[in-house]
Design an enzyme around this catalytic site. Structure first.
Site, PDB file in Angstrom:
ATOM      1  N   CYS A   2     -32.871 -32.360 103.250  1.00  0.00           N
ATOM      2  CA  CYS A   2     -32.401 -33.166 104.369  1.00  0.00           C
ATOM      3  C   CYS A   2     -31.554 -32.332 105.331  1.00  0.00           C
ATOM      4  CB  CYS A   2     -31.544 -34.304 103.857  1.00  0.00           C
ATOM      5  SG  CYS A   2     -32.377 -35.324 102.658  1.00  0.00           S
ATOM      6  N   ARG A  27     -36.358 -26.162 106.640  1.00  0.00           N
ATOM      7  CA  ARG A  27     -35.839 -26.499 105.316  1.00  0.00           C
ATOM      8  C   ARG A  27     -36.766 -27.445 104.552  1.00  0.00           C
ATOM      9  NH1 ARG A  27     -30.045 -26.457 104.740  1.00  0.00           N
ATOM     10  NH2 ARG A  27     -30.180 -28.498 103.811  1.00  0.00           N
ATOM     11  N   TRP A  75     -35.760 -35.592 103.202  1.00  0.00           N
ATOM     12  CA  TRP A  75     -36.653 -35.101 102.143  1.00  0.00           C
ATOM     13  C   TRP A  75     -36.468 -36.084 100.995  1.00  0.00           C
ATOM     14  CZ3 TRP A  75     -36.034 -32.500  97.235  1.00  0.00           C
ATOM     15  CH2 TRP A  75     -37.180 -31.823  96.808  1.00  0.00           C
ATOM     16  N   ASN A 100     -26.959 -36.499 103.423  1.00  0.00           N
ATOM     17  CA  ASN A 100     -27.644 -35.503 102.593  1.00  0.00           C
ATOM     18  C   ASN A 100     -27.062 -35.598 101.192  1.00  0.00           C
ATOM     19  OD1 ASN A 100     -28.868 -34.623 104.895  1.00  0.00           O
ATOM     20  ND2 ASN A 100     -27.914 -32.599 104.915  1.00  0.00           N
ATOM     21  N   GLY A 101     -27.888 -35.447 100.186  1.00  0.00           N
ATOM     22  CA  GLY A 101     -27.374 -35.469  98.808  1.00  0.00           C
ATOM     23  C   GLY A 101     -27.872 -36.675  98.053  1.00  0.00           C
ATOM     24  N   GLU A 484     -43.576 -13.817  90.129  1.00  0.00           N
ATOM     25  CA  GLU A 484     -43.245 -14.077  91.533  1.00  0.00           C
ATOM     26  C   GLU A 484     -44.536 -14.135  92.371  1.00  0.00           C
ATOM     27  OE1 GLU A 484     -40.904 -15.193  93.115  1.00  0.00           O
ATOM     28  OE2 GLU A 484     -41.192 -14.568  95.172  1.00  0.00           O
ATOM     29  N   LYS A 488     -45.683 -17.382  94.529  1.00  0.00           N
ATOM     30  CA  LYS A 488     -45.994 -17.329  95.961  1.00  0.00           C
ATOM     31  C   LYS A 488     -47.358 -17.975  96.217  1.00  0.00           C
ATOM     32  CE  LYS A 488     -42.990 -16.750  97.444  1.00  0.00           C
ATOM     33  NZ  LYS A 488     -41.746 -16.498  96.783  1.00  0.00           N
ATOM     34  N   GLU A 491     -47.210 -21.766  95.759  1.00  0.00           N
ATOM     35  CA  GLU A 491     -46.374 -22.414  96.777  1.00  0.00           C
ATOM     36  C   GLU A 491     -47.125 -22.618  98.086  1.00  0.00           C
ATOM     37  OE1 GLU A 491     -41.692 -21.256  96.365  1.00  0.00           O
ATOM     38  OE2 GLU A 491     -43.034 -19.611  96.833  1.00  0.00           O
ATOM     39  N   HIS A 507     -53.432 -14.131  73.298  1.00  0.00           N
ATOM     40  CA  HIS A 507     -52.871 -15.238  72.518  1.00  0.00           C
ATOM     41  C   HIS A 507     -53.069 -16.586  73.209  1.00  0.00           C
ATOM     42  CE1 HIS A 507     -51.251 -12.453  69.667  1.00  0.00           C
ATOM     43  NE2 HIS A 507     -50.608 -11.811  70.619  1.00  0.00           N
ATOM     44  N   LYS A 606     -36.727 -25.554 101.578  1.00  0.00           N
ATOM     45  CA  LYS A 606     -36.159 -24.210 101.612  1.00  0.00           C
ATOM     46  C   LYS A 606     -34.911 -24.126 100.750  1.00  0.00           C
ATOM     47  CE  LYS A 606     -35.718 -20.052 102.887  1.00  0.00           C
ATOM     48  NZ  LYS A 606     -36.648 -19.167 102.180  1.00  0.00           N
TER      49      LYS A 606
END
Ligand code: G6P
Length: 611
Positions: A2, A27, A75, A100-101, A484, A488, A491, A507, A606
């Site tokens: 947010c 964000r 968000w 926000n929160g 990583e 990527k 995402e 395995h 973000k």
């Protein structure tokens, strides 16, 4: 996540609010809204599901003009993303709130407020705040006093901005667990959850601290701290050329940020390297004394930053001989942790505001760690403010949701930490440190060479365009690099990708390998190369297509179903930093081929400032 923007001015503020929201778009969000105290003397709002551009279009059709307003990008956490749940939330027709929160006791408050006759029109926790504030205004008609009484009943995290048609000379704000900054203008003032939203109107900022309540007028600002005492917060002049929110010649921020890596790695090294050693004081004046006592390291982080921590573990143990544990913050914060004596707590975060990482740091303070160090990209962040020591990465503002340059600068910071600990504790030979310092000096140029492979990687990306699953393999410190790379790819291209230490292939994951499952591998020329080559044979034998980023001296060649991309030779310790580059480029070009929203991938944010 947010975003909040607010303004109180003599001029029409709607365009300022919209521009602020646009600057926070990076964000990640799913709906947007604005509330304005209009020149007709009424409080009006406009909200839209989707992008700020849709809100802007709606406002073009039905303009809202006024000198006081608040705006928000949401968000979703409580309630689906839709117009009804978008902020600002009203209570009656005179009171608007953006938040926000997360308010954890929202259900109990909702029941209580319903009992008092308040009617809820959304599924959000935020609407509870609006009605509770309205209720408090019945006892005390002053908006600031009512907000002070309201926040006493809220459990959880919030950054709040409130306006009322009954007191239209002010914007009132509260911060607890979610950042807020006041932008100071001439005869006008602003508020935002991130100063970036306000750089168009001012470069002077005042950062609210935990528990602060602020009353912001056109020509004055008053702040009360967590104890209700009136306080002054320092006004800071902000100038940062690197912050320019501009894609330049690049099609996406992500590509721009990938290509910035030689420059930002260079900046992260500046003032931190002596002739043949790392300058330990780069970590702060007390660093030397603290580092001398360190016998263990506990690293905590989320997402990409967690992967940086995993690489650091290999470095800390092999170079500095210091035992190291690494854990994702959301697990660490809720687990009963046994802390070894003399353990340094290290948090890694691009934003310094990630809720889980911050909570882990706060818990750590109760657990008997020797001290805390933040490796962070934002100097004014909560994480930095609350840690004993800091090493700032100099990545500049990262706009693309998928982290790139923040990761490589974190790795540089962590290698500096490893060398510093080894130096101070006498566990690293001076000659080895000198050699690695030399290699670090050469690193920006090496990264430039890896970036020059851009068009080769773009071609390789075509192999993935119609695939649904991918495996990434690495051994040693390259295993987190593979993780990583997989992160990527998932995402931004939405292709399912998993990373495995190459030795673990037999395995389980080998069962998945067929000609529809590309297997990406990073293969520097180290003592594990021969073992890695055997792992790759296991893949080829099952018809799996191999994409191998290999050291030019590794002696690997193209063959049927095997695509070898030669990488410049580099010292093994620095290889994780270099090999990250082609994996970033690969995910970028696959996403471009798939036509996804590269800079703002679906469902992601973000900076994750809620749990
Ligand atoms: C979000 C971002 C990731 C980032 C993670 C941790 O999930 O999308 O890119 O790695 O948060 O963020 P931090 O700011 O703490 O590094």
């Amino acid at each position: 996540m947010c975003g909040i923007v607010g303004a109180v001015a003599e001029r029409n503020i709607t365009a300022i609010l919209l521009e602020g929201l646009k600057r926070l778009e990076y964000r990640g969000y799913d709906s947007a809204g604005v509330a304005v105290f209009t020149n007709n003397g009424t409080l009006e709002r406009m909200r839209r599901n989707g992008k700020v551009a849709e809100l802007e279009q709606a406002l073009a059709g039905e303009p809202l003009a006024g000198r006081l307003g608040i705006a928000h990008t949401r968000w979703a956490t409580h309630g689906a993303p839709c117009e009804r749940n978008a902020h600002p939330h009203f209570s009656g027709s005179d009171l608007a709130v953006v938040h926000n929160g997360i308010i954890e006791n929202h259900e109990a408050l909702r029941e209580q407020l319903k009992g008092l006759g308040y009617v809820f029109t959304s599924d959000t926790d935020t609407e509870v705040i609006a009605h509770l504030l309205n209720h408090k205004l019945k006892d005390n008609s002053d908006l600031t006093a009512a907000l002070k009484a309201t926040v006493k009943e809220l459990h959880g995290a919030y950054g709040l901005a409130v306006i009322s048609a009954k007191q239209p000379d002010r914007l009132v704000a509260a911060r607890s667990g979610s950042p807020l900054v006041i932008g100071l203008g001439l005869g006008e003032n602003f508020l935002a959850s991130d100063q970036l939203a306000l750089r168009q109107v001012t470069d002077r900022f005042m950062y609210l601290e935990e528990g602060d309540i602020a009353e912001i007028h056109r020509d004055s600002v008053q702040i009360w701290d967590v104890n209700g005492q009136s306080v002054q917060r320092e006004a800071v002049q902000y100038s940062d050329g690197a912050e320019a929110a501009d894609k330049g010649e690049y099609r996406h921020y992500m590509l721009k940020e990938i290509h910035e890596q030689p420059a930002v790695v260079q900046r992260t090294l500046e003032n931190r390297l002596g002739q043949d050693h790392v300058l330990v004081q780069a970590f702060g004046p007390q660093a030397k004394e603290l580092f001398a006592k360190v016998r263990n390291v506990q690293i905590v982080a989320c997402g990409t930053s967690y992967h940086a921590g995993m690489v650091a573990r290999y470095w800390l143990e092999s170079l500095a001989g210091i035992p190291c544990q690494v854990e994702v913050a959301s697990e660490f914060r809720y687990r009963k942790v046994v802390v070894q004596p003399d353990t340094l707590f290290v948090s890694i975060s691009q934003s310094g505001e990630t809720a889980d990482t911050l909570a882990a740091l706060r818990n750590a303070k109760e657990l008997g760690f020797l001290g805390s160090l933040a490796i962070c990209n934002v100097g004014i962040s909560s994480l930095v403010r609350e840690s004993d020591l800091t090493l700032l990465t100099q990545a500049g503002r990262e706009i693309g949701v998928a982290s790139t340059k923040a990761f490589t600068t974190q790795l540089v910071g962590l290698l500096l930490l490893t060398l510093s600990l080894g130096q101070v504790r006498g566990t690293l030979e001076a000659g080895v440190e000198a050699q690695l310092v030399e290699e670090l000096r050469r690193l920006p140029a090496r990264l430039g060479e890896a970036l020059a492979m851009d068009s080769i990687v773009e071609k390789v990306a075509e192999l993935f365009a119609d695939k649904h699953h991918t495996l990434f393999l690495g051994r040693g410190a390259q295993f987190p690099v593979a993780m990583e790379g997989a992160l990527k790819l998932k995402e931004i291209s939405y292709i399912h990708a998993e990373a495995y230490p190459a030795g673990e292939l037999k395995h389980g994951p080998l069962a998945l390998v067929d000609n529809d499952m590309p297997v990406v591998t990073v293969a520097p020329n180290n003592e594990l190369l021969e073992k890695l080559k055997s792992n790759l044979q296991e893949v080829r034998a099952r018809g799996g297509e191999l994409i191998v980023f290999a050291d030019e001296q590794a002696g690997m060649t193209n063959g049927e179903g095997t695509h070898v991309i030669n990488m410049p030779h580099i010292h093994d310790v620095l290889a994780p930093i270099l090999y990250t580059i082609p994996l970033q480029l690969l995910s970028y070009y696959v996403a471009v081929l798939k036509g996804t929203d590269v800079d703002q991938p679906r469902n992601l944010a973000k900076s994750v400032t809620v749990e």
